[in-house]
Design a protein around this motif. Sequence first.
Motif, mmCIF file in Angstrom:
data_model
loop_
_atom_site.group_PDB
_atom_site.id
_atom_site.type_symbol
_atom_site.label_atom_id
_atom_site.label_comp_id
_atom_site.label_asym_id
_atom_site.label_seq_id
_atom_site.Cartn_x
_atom_site.Cartn_y
_atom_site.Cartn_z
ATOM 1 N N UNK A 1 2.659 13.525 -13.028
ATOM 2 C CA UNK A 1 2.285 13.675 -11.267
ATOM 3 C C UNK A 1 3.467 13.344 -10.821
ATOM 4 N N UNK A 2 3.464 14.538 -10.315
ATOM 5 C CA UNK A 2 4.698 14.315 -8.935
ATOM 6 C C UNK A 2 4.009 14.198 -7.356
ATOM 7 N N UNK A 3 4.153 13.576 -6.132
ATOM 8 C CA UNK A 3 4.026 13.079 -4.829
ATOM 9 C C UNK A 3 4.599 13.173 -4.019
ATOM 10 N N UNK A 4 4.635 13.263 -3.634
ATOM 11 C CA UNK A 4 5.616 13.076 -1.825
ATOM 12 C C UNK A 4 4.661 11.654 -1.486
ATOM 13 N N UNK A 5 5.384 10.611 -1.144
ATOM 14 C CA UNK A 5 4.601 9.350 -1.083
ATOM 15 C C UNK A 5 4.811 8.407 0.591
ATOM 16 N N UNK A 6 4.098 7.803 0.783
ATOM 17 C CA UNK A 6 4.896 7.000 1.606
ATOM 18 C C UNK A 6 4.676 4.728 1.370
ATOM 19 N N UNK A 7 4.750 4.463 1.833
ATOM 20 C CA UNK A 7 4.698 3.154 1.490
ATOM 21 C C UNK A 7 4.644 1.556 2.251
ATOM 22 N N UNK A 8 4.104 0.550 2.192
ATOM 23 C CA UNK A 8 3.554 0.071 3.876
ATOM 24 C C UNK A 8 3.677 -1.849 3.299
ATOM 25 N N UNK B 1 0.658 -1.289 -0.054
ATOM 26 C CA UNK B 1 -0.734 -0.040 0.322
ATOM 27 C C UNK B 1 0.950 1.159 -0.244
ATOM 28 N N UNK B 2 0.923 1.898 -1.106
ATOM 29 C CA UNK B 2 1.004 3.367 -1.200
ATOM 30 C C UNK B 2 0.574 4.593 -1.359
ATOM 31 N N UNK B 3 0.730 4.982 -0.116
ATOM 32 C CA UNK B 3 -0.595 6.605 -0.587
ATOM 33 C C UNK B 3 0.258 8.029 -0.607
ATOM 34 N N UNK B 4 -0.220 8.487 -1.787
ATOM 35 C CA UNK B 4 0.107 9.966 -1.765
ATOM 36 C C UNK B 4 -0.656 11.081 -2.300
ATOM 37 N N UNK B 5 -0.146 12.461 -1.324
ATOM 38 C CA UNK B 5 -0.507 13.129 -0.990
ATOM 39 C C UNK B 5 -0.162 14.907 -1.781
ATOM 40 N N UNK B 6 -1.138 15.414 -1.920
ATOM 41 C CA UNK B 6 -0.538 16.736 -2.369
ATOM 42 C C UNK B 6 0.315 16.999 -3.466
ATOM 43 N N UNK B 7 -0.448 16.505 -4.655
ATOM 44 C CA UNK B 7 0.024 15.530 -6.150
ATOM 45 C C UNK B 7 0.017 16.979 -6.870
ATOM 46 N N UNK B 8 0.785 17.208 -7.203
ATOM 47 C CA UNK B 8 0.674 18.391 -8.720
ATOM 48 C C UNK B 8 0.661 17.761 -9.410
ATOM 49 N N UNK B 9 -0.432 18.284 -9.991
ATOM 50 C CA UNK B 9 -0.712 17.514 -11.899
ATOM 51 C C UNK B 9 -0.181 17.760 -12.996
ATOM 52 N N UNK C 1 9.098 8.670 -0.158
ATOM 53 C CA UNK C 1 10.404 9.808 -0.749
ATOM 54 C C UNK C 1 8.642 10.349 -1.622
ATOM 55 N N UNK C 2 9.213 10.494 -3.010
ATOM 56 C CA UNK C 2 8.363 11.100 -3.704
ATOM 57 C C UNK C 2 8.240 10.395 -5.555
#
Length: 164
Positions: free
Chosen positions: A112-119, A95-103, A128-129
């Motif tokens: 599409x550019x966004x910070x993420x966390x991966x579980x 599961x990876x979640x991204x937020x504050x996406x720039x599109x 990372x990004x």
Amino acid sequence: MNLRTTTLATLAAAAFSVLAGGNVQAKDTFSAPQREALGAVDALFAAMAKHDVDASRRLILPGASFVVVLPDGTVKIEPDTGYLDALGQHKEAFRERIWDAQVMVQDNLAQVWAPYDFHVDGKLSHCGVDSFSLVRNADGWRVAGVSYTVQKVGCAPSPLGSVK
């Protein structure tokens, strides 16, 4: 970092969800083409979470590359075929979640550019990004390439909260 770890990190870049996973930015702030590009990323994330190689193959342009910048600065490049092979072999829950996406969208090209966390199996693996390059063709938006950074320590807490 061995190939398995690198491949796992590659899978992370194509992980769980912009639209279905609760991007903290309001979805209605995006134009229709931006939402469509995000939808393609979301579809790839959903396919990865299910380890669905066929669905992933339909979303990735043949010849696409997956580029990872590891914590030590090493750059690893894997072809789409390597990603798809690894996806079918792994059974862990991703599961990876991204937020504050720039599109950004111009005609048939999107980024599409966004910070993420991966579980992995519900536990934070890294953050990372993500940077997705997409191309729209007769089949819709497809991933032309994924580049991302991997940060193993010092990950800031996600604004999305804990993984459920």
